[in-house]
Design a protein around this motif. Structure first.
Motif, PDB file in Angstrom:
ATOM      1  N   LYS A   5      44.859  45.260  53.877  1.00  0.00           N
ATOM      2  CA  LYS A   5      44.669  45.202  52.429  1.00  0.00           C
ATOM      3  C   LYS A   5      45.925  44.682  51.728  1.00  0.00           C
ATOM      4  N   PHE A   6      45.685  43.757  50.770  1.00  0.00           N
ATOM      5  CA  PHE A   6      46.760  43.206  49.947  1.00  0.00           C
ATOM      6  C   PHE A   6      46.291  43.194  48.489  1.00  0.00           C
ATOM      7  N   SER A   7      47.186  43.505  47.575  1.00  0.00           N
ATOM      8  CA  SER A   7      46.859  43.478  46.151  1.00  0.00           C
ATOM      9  C   SER A   7      47.781  42.491  45.433  1.00  0.00           C
ATOM     10  N   GLU A   8      47.192  41.655  44.597  1.00  0.00           N
ATOM     11  CA  GLU A   8      47.939  40.642  43.865  1.00  0.00           C
ATOM     12  C   GLU A   8      47.412  40.542  42.433  1.00  0.00           C
ATOM     13  N   ARG A   9      48.217  39.960  41.565  1.00  0.00           N
ATOM     14  CA  ARG A   9      47.770  39.605  40.230  1.00  0.00           C
ATOM     15  C   ARG A   9      47.538  38.094  40.188  1.00  0.00           C
ATOM     16  N   LEU A  10      46.351  37.688  39.783  1.00  0.00           N
ATOM     17  CA  LEU A  10      46.032  36.267  39.654  1.00  0.00           C
ATOM     18  C   LEU A  10      46.210  35.878  38.184  1.00  0.00           C
ATOM     19  N   TRP A  11      47.301  35.181  37.901  1.00  0.00           N
ATOM     20  CA  TRP A  11      47.608  34.807  36.526  1.00  0.00           C
ATOM     21  C   TRP A  11      46.833  33.552  36.140  1.00  0.00           C
ATOM     22  N   PHE A  12      46.606  33.380  34.860  1.00  0.00           N
ATOM     23  CA  PHE A  12      45.902  32.195  34.375  1.00  0.00           C
ATOM     24  C   PHE A  12      46.419  31.849  32.985  1.00  0.00           C
ATOM     25  N   GLN A  13      46.128  30.624  32.564  1.00  0.00           N
ATOM     26  CA  GLN A  13      46.442  30.218  31.197  1.00  0.00           C
ATOM     27  C   GLN A  13      45.395  30.807  30.266  1.00  0.00           C
ATOM     28  N   THR A  14      45.847  31.531  29.252  1.00  0.00           N
ATOM     29  CA  THR A  14      44.922  32.061  28.258  1.00  0.00           C
ATOM     30  C   THR A  14      44.582  30.956  27.257  1.00  0.00           C
ATOM     31  N   PRO A  15      43.412  31.067  26.601  1.00  0.00           N
ATOM     32  CA  PRO A  15      42.448  32.164  26.696  1.00  0.00           C
ATOM     33  C   PRO A  15      41.528  32.019  27.905  1.00  0.00           C
TER      34      PRO A  15
END
Length: 286
Positions: A5-15
């Motif tokens: 198991k691995f946990s990550e944050r997937l960032w994106f350009q808002t909105p």
């Protein structure tokens, strides 16, 4: 099978507008392969070194992502697939600005900026599901797919990988559609590439040559499996009804001509047009 198991944050350009993005994935989810539970969308992944499960929760400025992998070497590939699935590398300000230049689309963009195109992590799976969904309801297509998974799926944790190989004779559908499915399975076995980095022109040409593959099916695959931002569905009933309501041409040929001003972002225009209808694909369940 042990899963890492691995946990990550997937960032994106808002909105980012999550309604149609997650709404579409949830509404069309194949039981056993995908699920929506407690605000999290889960599904299996077919990866270079093995398989896994991705869990995705939409948040304000990122998507919380947990992947469970049979082989840790697949971490980068798994995260890339999750980003592709949710179209997180899109530039919403560029897309929205281009579509807003059309005064008939501008109000739709203003109401829901940052719409993304819901995609697929498995092009072969999506193509098979597209054939299963020809001329039937979303519910019926899910039922057909679930039966295939229950018989041919490969277990991954508490879910299953969608099968790429099976006997079309097992499908409860007209003989003509069984022939279409057989032709698709043969093409996939012979090298038809429907992965995100595939040659879109070559894939379109091959798909168009198959029996039972009309423009709607081919363009759906181009949009959601190949990630073509300019894929367009002028024959889709929902698109035609939305176009007519907005004062756009509603016949396919005329709509194609009118859509030239939306290029190269017609797949995003499709999302805005679809969202004018009252359908479960346009909303996240409470």
């Amino acid at each position: 099978m042990r899963l890492h198991k691995f946990s990550e944050r997937l960032w994106f350009q808002t909105p980012l507008c999550p309604d149609n993005l997650f709404g579409h994935l949830i509404a069309t989810a194949v039981p056993g392969v995908e699920e929506w539970r407690d605000g999290v969308y889960r599904r299996t992944l077919r990866l270079p070194f093995g398989c896994g499960i991705a869990s995705l929760r939409p948040l304000t400025d990122h998507v919380a992502c947990t992947v469970e992998l049979s082989d840790p070497r697949d971490l980068s590939s798994a995260l890339d697939l999750c980003r592709f699935l949710l179209d997180l590398d899109a530039s919403p300000m560029v897309v929205d600005s281009a579509l807003s230049a059309d005064p008939l689309l501008a109000p739709l963009v203003s109401r829901a900026p940052g719409r993304r195109v819901p995609r697929s992590v498995d092009g072969a799976e999506f193509a098979i599901r597209a054939v299963l969904g020809q001329q039937v309801s979303t519910k019926a297509a899910r039922t057909h797919a679930a039966r295939l998974v229950s018989r041919y799926g490969t277990p991954v944790g508490d879910l299953f990988l969608f099968p790429h190989s099976f006997d079309p004779a097992d499908l409860a559908m007209p003989e003509s559609r069984r022939r279409t499915m057989a032709a698709l399975l043969s093409a996939l076995e012979s090298g038809l590439d429907l992965s995100p980095g595939a040659d879109r022109a070559a894939a379109r040409s091959w798909l168009t040559s198959l029996p039972g593959f009309g423009p709607w099916t081919v363009e759906s695959i181009a949009m959601r499996a190949l990630g073509d931002p300019d894929a367009f569905l002028p024959t889709d009933l929902g698109i035609r009804l939305a176009a007519e309501a907005l004062g756009l041409p509603s016949t396919p040929a005329a709509l194609v001509r009118r859509s030239e001003v939306w290029r190269p972002w017609r797949a995003y225009a499709v999302q805005h047009l679809w969202a004018t209808g009252d359908h479960e694909v346009n909303r996240i369940p409470a």
